[in-house]
Write an enzyme that holds these catalytic residues in place. Structure first.
Site, PDB file in Angstrom:
ATOM      1  CG  HIS A 120      36.937  -0.372  21.280  1.00 58.08           C
ATOM      2  ND1 HIS A 120      36.948   0.903  20.573  1.00 58.08           N
ATOM      3  CD2 HIS A 120      35.828  -1.163  20.499  1.00 58.08           C
ATOM      4  CE1 HIS A 120      36.133   1.041  19.757  1.00 58.08           C
ATOM      5  NE2 HIS A 120      35.584  -0.126  19.738  1.00 58.08           N
ATOM      6  CG  ASP A 197      35.430   1.337  27.075  1.00 65.04           C
ATOM      7  OD1 ASP A 197      34.157   1.228  27.368  1.00 65.04           O
ATOM      8  OD2 ASP A 197      35.830   0.896  26.089  1.00 65.04           O
ATOM      9  CD  GLN A 200      30.812  -4.479  24.135  1.00 65.02           C
ATOM     10  OE1 GLN A 200      29.649  -5.442  24.209  1.00 65.02           O
ATOM     11  NE2 GLN A 200      30.752  -3.787  22.838  1.00 65.02           N
ATOM     12  CE  LYS A 223      29.592  -0.559  21.884  1.00 60.73           C
ATOM     13  NZ  LYS A 223      29.594  -1.071  20.598  1.00 60.73           N
ATOM     14  CB  CYS A 359      37.426  -1.180  17.113  1.00 61.46           C
ATOM     15  SG  CYS A 359      36.222  -0.549  15.803  1.00 61.46           S
TER      16      CYS A 359
END
Length: 401
Positions: A120, A197, A200, A223, A359
């Site tokens: 991303h 990261d 998600q 999220k 993104c």
């Protein structure tokens, strides 16, 4: 196949969207919120909002206690060894920028920063710009046809010049778990810092950051069924001590005069100014809600929905999936159909999906695409949502072909 969601009524917005004839299938962008979160926000604002860590009065004491209780809950959710390893930011993007600036002093010209081809923008651009500022080399790990980082190539590319590895746990475009254990082990053997990261990945199952073995782990509240405007940065104690302060203002100061100042260590030293107090308290309430769910049942529900989604896409002529998505989402193109046109017709039928580069523009360029449609799922979705999507997809394709 009927796949009901027993948690659907816990999310008031889903019923509201249904009354507007909207089917929400864009949870990888942001999730709807449980009633438990709404109640926590109302309670905080209705019973006396106050700043934290700054006042001895009762509203301030209550706010500070609730704020720090949430820090403790988040640390426990992540498996951190203590809550002092949890820093609050204004989003995952903010957290990754904090790392890029806070670690900048460690790097010298010619050092290598390693990312992957599927990142991303939030986990690409901070490192890209750091490389430009310091004369570093940005190494990009390739991916294979399944949407996974090519492990053989990666293990060769991560080497003695590698000073930092920053990779996503779960791709927001390809929906595949990345081979983090091997990547992190290789980076650690080379003496590099590691950043995951988890924007998600944190949404699906519990992930123990100590078992994962990364130096830093980043995610966004919004999220994970929590409020927006809030990010979480976990760091190992040894790694946090290497961070330099990058934003300056109230609360993070230890001592100051007109010409000199000293600053607090993590976490408060990296939370300059008034933090997103209500959002932090709200995320704590969201985690209480999530902790009370039957986790195996949630995972089984998400898996069944995802299988239904993939089956429905695979039987439609001309639909091409990106990679081999494993859970939560599927991105696809349709032969001879522009994704923007398809997204427009789906929107007109009340289907909320995401279209574009998500993104992750360099990834799309590498795949030879200008964009794709992404359908993403959450625990409140059910099979009726997918049937409405399939019906709308068929009608749209009939018009466009």
């Amino acid at each position: 196949m009927l796949i009901p969601s027993p948690w659907r009524t816990d999310f008031p917005a889903i019923a509201a969207l249904q009354r507007q004839d909207q089917t929400y299938l864009d949870s990888a962008a942001t999730t709807q919120k449980p009633q438990a979160l709404l109640d926590a926000l109302t309670h905080y604002y209705a019973n006396g909002a106050a700043n934290v860590h700054r006042a001895q009065h009762l509203p301030g004491a209550h706010a500070t206690q609730a704020f720090e209780d949430s820090r403790l809950k988040i640390g426990q959710w992540l498996g951190a060894s203590d809550s002092g390893q949890v820093i609050f930011t204004h989003g995952a993007t903010s957290a990754l920028n904090l790392l890029a600036y806070g670690l900048e002093h460690l790097f010298q010209q010619g050092d290598e920063l390693v990312i992957s081809a599927l990142e991303h923008h939030a986990n690409l651009l901070p490192w890209q710009q750091l490389a430009k500022r310091r004369g570093l080399k940005l190494v990009v790990l390739p991916i294979n046809a399944a949407g996974l980082i090519d492990l053989d190539a990666a293990l060769n590319l991560i080497g003695e010049r590698t000073r930092l590895l920053a990779v996503s746990q779960l791709s927001n475009v390809l929906g595949a778990w990345q081979p983090l254990p091997q990547l992190l082990a290789r980076a650690k053997a080379c003496g590099a810092l590691t950043v995951v990261d988890g924007a998600q990945g944190v949404v699906h199952g519990r992930h123990d950051v100590q078992a994962l073995g990364c130096d830093f782990y980043v995610f966004s509240s919004h999220k994970l069924y929590g409020p927006d405007g809030l990010g979480v940065l976990y760091g190992r104690n040894e790694a946090l001590r290497q961070l330099r302060h990058w934003q300056f203002g109230g609360e993070m100061v230890q001592d100051a005069d007109y010409q000199h100042a000293s600053f607090r260590p993590a976490p408060l030293g990296f939370e300059a100014g008034t933090p997103p107090i209500a959002s932090v308290i709200g995320l704590g309430a969201t985690l209480d809600y999530l902790a009370g769910l039957d986790q195996p049942a949630v995972l089984a529900h998400e898996a069944a929905l995802h299988a239904h989604l993939l089956q429905g896409l695979n039987v439609r002529n001309g639909v091409h999936l990106l990679g081999e998505p494993q859970l939560a989402l599927a991105s696809f193109t349709v032969e001879g159909v522009h994704s923007a046109d398809l997204a427009h017709l789906l929107t007109e039928q009340g289907i909320a999906v995401r279209a574009g580069h998500h993104c992750a523009m360099p990834l799309m360029k590498r795949l030879g695409l200008t964009g794709a449609i992404r359908v993403s799922l959450a625990l409140y979705n059910d099979s009726d949502d997918l049937e409405r999507f399939f019906e709308a997809l068929d009608q749209a394709l009939e018009l466009l072909r």
